[in-house]
Design a protein around this motif. Sequence first.
Motif, short mmCIF file in Angstrom:
data_model
loop_
_atom_site.label_atom_id
_atom_site.label_comp_id
_atom_site.label_asym_id
_atom_site.label_seq_id
_atom_site.Cartn_x
_atom_site.Cartn_y
_atom_site.Cartn_z
N PRO A 105 2.02 -13.61 5.50
CA PRO A 105 1.91 -12.56 4.28
C PRO A 105 0.36 -12.77 3.60
O PRO A 105 -0.30 -11.90 3.33
N LEU A 106 0.08 -13.99 3.31
CA LEU A 106 -1.19 -14.31 2.67
C LEU A 106 -2.32 -13.94 3.37
O LEU A 106 -3.34 -13.25 3.08
N ALA A 107 -2.28 -14.00 4.75
CA ALA A 107 -3.19 -13.52 5.65
C ALA A 107 -3.32 -12.16 5.84
O ALA A 107 -4.36 -11.38 6.11
N LEU A 108 -2.36 -11.12 5.64
CA LEU A 108 -2.33 -9.97 5.65
C LEU A 108 -2.82 -9.22 4.34
O LEU A 108 -3.06 -7.91 4.49
N VAL A 109 -2.87 -9.84 3.26
CA VAL A 109 -2.93 -9.14 1.97
C VAL A 109 -4.40 -8.37 1.90
O VAL A 109 -4.53 -7.14 2.07
N VAL A 110 -5.31 -9.10 2.20
CA VAL A 110 -6.88 -8.48 2.05
C VAL A 110 -6.89 -7.61 3.07
O VAL A 110 -7.41 -6.39 3.02
#
Length: 239
Positions: free
Chosen positions: A154-159
């Motif tokens: 999820p952190l990798a997909l935010v930006v």
Amino acid sequence: MGPNATVTGPGRQRSASANGEVTPTAVEPSAVWAEYLAAARQLDGVRRSAAAAAGEQARSAEAAREELTAVRTGLASQQERLRELGVPAISLVPSPPELTEAARSMAGGPAAVLAALRAARGRAEAADAALGTRRRFRPGSWSVWARNLLVYGPLALVVPLIQVAVYAATGIGPATVAALICGLPMPAVAFVAGWVGIGRLFRVGPAERLDRTVRFGALVCLVPAVLVTAGLLLALLPG
């Protein structure tokens, strides 16, 4: 007593002659033999019943010992898993009323003990099944790769998702370029946030080392950013 009178007794018959002498007469051998056979058959039936009861009791005792071994093994494994889930050790010890009830249920001999142990084993297996179903939905019980992916992903997909949303809303323009430039260092930020988050979310024992799968996490954080950046660059080139 008159002449030729007959005197009877429990085991033989006696007859009196004319001169007063009493002479014994033999009892019918068939009647005595029939009584003997009946008594022998009755005794044999009692012996067979006693032998069958003793054999059944011995088989029940042996089966109860085997069942007890299986129940102890299952309970030991179950207690270990429950301790890993944070259940207090005192909650895993039977209370005095439970011990009294168990002793009362086993007062009927080996057969009653065997029945009680089989019932206990059934309850333990049902608890294992419920515990296994619950553990499938606990990230702490997953493999280390799946568990860490739950944090890094999820952190990798935010930006990248924000960049795609900006491009979809504004098209090719300064906003898209700014989002593209601002997103360049974001994979490193996502990786650091995931590294810290794994340490906060998943605890291990003092003697264990938490596996954060550093290379796998870096790859997960980098791939979405690279793909989205490449796509945006291709979209900007014609303009």
